[in-house]
Design an enzyme around this catalytic site. Sequence first.
Site, PDB file in Angstrom:
ATOM      1  N   SER A   6       9.082  -5.654   9.102  1.00 39.34           N
ATOM      2  CA  SER A   6       8.582  -4.365   8.038  1.00 39.34           C
ATOM      3  C   SER A   6       8.365  -5.452   6.878  1.00 39.34           C
ATOM      4  O   SER A   6       8.601  -6.510   6.232  1.00 39.34           O
ATOM      5  CB  SER A   6       9.441  -3.317   8.030  1.00 39.34           C
TER       6      SER A   6
ATOM      7  N   TYR B 163      18.150  -0.816   3.905  1.00 44.49           N
ATOM      8  CA  TYR B 163      17.161  -1.100   4.879  1.00 44.49           C
ATOM      9  C   TYR B 163      16.526  -2.003   4.813  1.00 44.49           C
ATOM     10  O   TYR B 163      16.070  -3.139   5.703  1.00 44.49           O
ATOM     11  CB  TYR B 163      16.029   0.262   5.127  1.00 44.49           C
TER      12      TYR B 163
END
Length: 250
Positions: free
Chosen positions: A143, A156
């Site tokens: 990501s 995260y």
Amino acid sequence: MSNTNASGRGSRVLLLGGTSEIGLAILSALDLAAATEVILAGRDPQRLEAAGKALNRPVTVARYDAMDTGSHQAFADQVCAAGVPDLVIAATGILIPQEQAERDVRRAAAMIETNFTGHVTALLAFGEHMRRRGSGTIVVLSSVAAVRPRKFNAVYGAAKAGLDAFARGFADELHGTGVRLLLVRPGFVIGRMTEGITAAPLATTPEAVGTAVAAALRGKKSTVWVPAPLAGLATVMRLVPRPLWRKLER
């Protein structure tokens, strides 16, 4: 992707996180041959069966829990006993809001185990089987959050940063063995996992990620950003002074 692998068997594709929107979009974009065996691995057999129907092709469903790291070697051995997969897509992931992770640290642990630790153990096991055979491809979904975690997604972002670092190191280890690792860094993906969250700049979709990954697999890239301009934004993100970085809300 060819119909057969080096052993002469039909090709096998394994999706870890078999209900992942991005993972399924990658499978759809690959335009797999009818003879290819698609294995959807996850915790919920009913949802996996439904995902298979959405693909409009026969699939094999396998029980897999990303957080049960102690079972991953046995799971890989069991899958590979019927033929080492030619392609493994690591798409397992959860997104828990930072405030919830702070209120209940067990949820923070679940996010780290699912998004990082479970990928490491599973991919090491499958990577070793591929290395012994001398061929195979691994797709890892990282990501843009891995580039520089922010205050609103510290847990995260940290998990994705760990996964990204592992994938780069593992790719170097596999270099020259016949096994390829493709690292995918999407931006904000509009979908089920981000429902209710305001989209960030350069947002994308599962279908766009699937198309980009399929194109990258046909070439020789080791890393793909989705959308492509995200690579330039990531460079800027690394250069922002920390006092200013702290003030960013998104």
